[in-house]
Write a protein that holds these residues in place. Structure first.
Motif, mmCIF file in Angstrom:
data_model
loop_
_atom_site.group_PDB
_atom_site.id
_atom_site.type_symbol
_atom_site.label_atom_id
_atom_site.label_comp_id
_atom_site.label_asym_id
_atom_site.label_seq_id
_atom_site.Cartn_x
_atom_site.Cartn_y
_atom_site.Cartn_z
ATOM 1 N N GLY A 297 41.728 -8.007 -78.681
ATOM 2 C CA GLY A 297 40.998 -7.942 -77.421
ATOM 3 C C GLY A 297 41.346 -9.100 -76.499
ATOM 4 O O GLY A 297 41.853 -10.141 -76.927
ATOM 5 N N LYS A 298 41.063 -8.921 -75.220
ATOM 6 C CA LYS A 298 41.385 -9.924 -74.216
ATOM 7 C C LYS A 298 40.749 -11.275 -74.556
ATOM 8 O O LYS A 298 39.535 -11.357 -74.782
ATOM 9 N N ASN A 299 41.563 -12.292 -74.616
ATOM 10 C CA ASN A 299 41.150 -13.698 -74.822
ATOM 11 C C ASN A 299 40.567 -13.992 -76.202
ATOM 12 O O ASN A 299 40.131 -15.125 -76.446
ATOM 13 N N GLN A 300 40.550 -13.002 -77.123
ATOM 14 C CA GLN A 300 39.958 -13.267 -78.441
ATOM 15 C C GLN A 300 40.761 -14.316 -79.208
ATOM 16 O O GLN A 300 40.194 -15.258 -79.770
ATOM 17 N N ALA A 301 42.074 -14.162 -79.265
ATOM 18 C CA ALA A 301 42.905 -15.121 -79.991
ATOM 19 C C ALA A 301 42.908 -16.478 -79.301
ATOM 20 O O ALA A 301 42.842 -17.526 -79.964
ATOM 21 N N ALA A 302 42.986 -16.477 -77.974
ATOM 22 C CA ALA A 302 43.004 -17.740 -77.228
ATOM 23 C C ALA A 302 41.689 -18.498 -77.411
ATOM 24 O O ALA A 302 41.688 -19.730 -77.550
ATOM 25 N N ARG A 303 40.589 -17.758 -77.427
ATOM 26 C CA ARG A 303 39.278 -18.404 -77.638
ATOM 27 C C ARG A 303 39.229 -19.050 -79.019
ATOM 28 O O ARG A 303 38.775 -20.201 -79.167
ATOM 29 N N ALA A 304 39.691 -18.326 -80.043
ATOM 30 C CA ALA A 304 39.707 -18.885 -81.395
ATOM 31 C C ALA A 304 40.553 -20.156 -81.442
ATOM 32 O O ALA A 304 40.181 -21.151 -82.070
ATOM 33 N N ALA A 305 41.686 -20.137 -80.747
ATOM 34 C CA ALA A 305 42.571 -21.299 -80.736
ATOM 35 C C ALA A 305 41.926 -22.495 -80.042
ATOM 36 O O ALA A 305 42.067 -23.641 -80.498
ATOM 37 N N ARG A 306 41.222 -22.251 -78.953
ATOM 38 C CA ARG A 306 40.554 -23.358 -78.256
ATOM 39 C C ARG A 306 39.491 -23.998 -79.135
ATOM 40 O O ARG A 306 39.308 -25.222 -79.126
#
Length: 250
Positions: A231-240
């Protein structure tokens, strides 16, 4: 910015990797282990590592044996091989003067990094995302083939239109893997991340990992995320979240 690399696996064939490099100041270095048959270019791996690099953490992600651009036969691998090759990735970066302090693993790779950390003296922090408490959990992916594999020694396993060979030694190895003691004696900071609506690896796995672990341990719920973090931004959020949590250990 990314750099393509190759390094020797624990059994000899060359593994292909991508080193996602920070554009500015480098806060630290890490290694990412992908899920069961996913590869270094799957959304979870590529998006998380690119975001971590944007946060100043250089990340090496690589294809396991026989996947993506790596040499070898996937059927010759196992959970033990995945763990050993994660250790080799850490050693490879270390040999280039980049000391690895962080391990990140998604799904099956989350179990692998917990086990691999024991063989990596420089690693101070481990983050698992959607990881199973028991590596044998992957058996649900090929349960219809088990009887044939036990009888014939191997069977063709179709994944995303690609035919892989699943062998008896993989099944035996993953069934023998015991993560409980590895978690209990980790002696590194552990971040457990999991979606409460994960329909592939249930949230109970995160509870078991967290309860077994000793401090310093942390848990973050990835509410709204699917198992593959597509989903949109799911991986990026986890990385942040990983970036902020790992800061003291880099």
């Amino acid at each position: 910015m990314a750099e393509r690399v190759t390094f020797e696996s624990s059994t000899g064939p060359l593994l292909a990797g991508i080193l996602d490099l920070p554009d500015g100041e480098v806060r630290g270095w890490g290694v990412f282990a992908h899920g069961f048959t996913l590869g270094k270019d799957c959304p979870a791996a590529s998006r998380m590592c690119k975001q971590l690099a944007a946060e100043g953490i250089g990340m090496l992600r690589f294809d396991n044996l026989g996947l993506g651009h790596s040499e070898g036969d996937w059927g010759d691998g196992s959970f033990s091989h995945k763990v050993a090759d994660t250790v080799r990735a850490v050693q490879f970066l270390g040999d280039t003067g980049r000391e690895v302090r962080l391990l990140v693993g998604h799904s099956f790779g989350g179990a692998a990094v917990i086990a691999a950390a024991h063989e990596c003296p420089t690693v101070a922090a481990v983050a698992s995302v959607g990881a199973p408490f028991d590596p044998g959990h992957v058996e649900h992916n090929y349960d219809a083939l088990i009887q044939r594999i036990e009888q014939d020694g191997e069977a063709t396993f179709l994944v995303g239109g690609k035919a892989l060979t699943l062998k008896r030694h993989f099944i035996e190895d993953v069934r023998a893997a015991d993560l409980r003691e590895r978690i209990r004696t980790l002696r590194r900071a552990l971040l457990v991340m999991h979606s409460p609506t994960d329909n592939t690896v249930g949230i109970a796995n995160a509870s078991d990992i967290f309860r077994t672990a000793r401090h310093p341990r942390s848990f973050v719920s990835l509410e709204g995320a699917d198992h593959l973090l597509t989903g949109k931004n799911q991986a990026a959020r986890a990385a942040r979240i990983i970036s902020a949590w790992a800061d003291p250990y880099l």
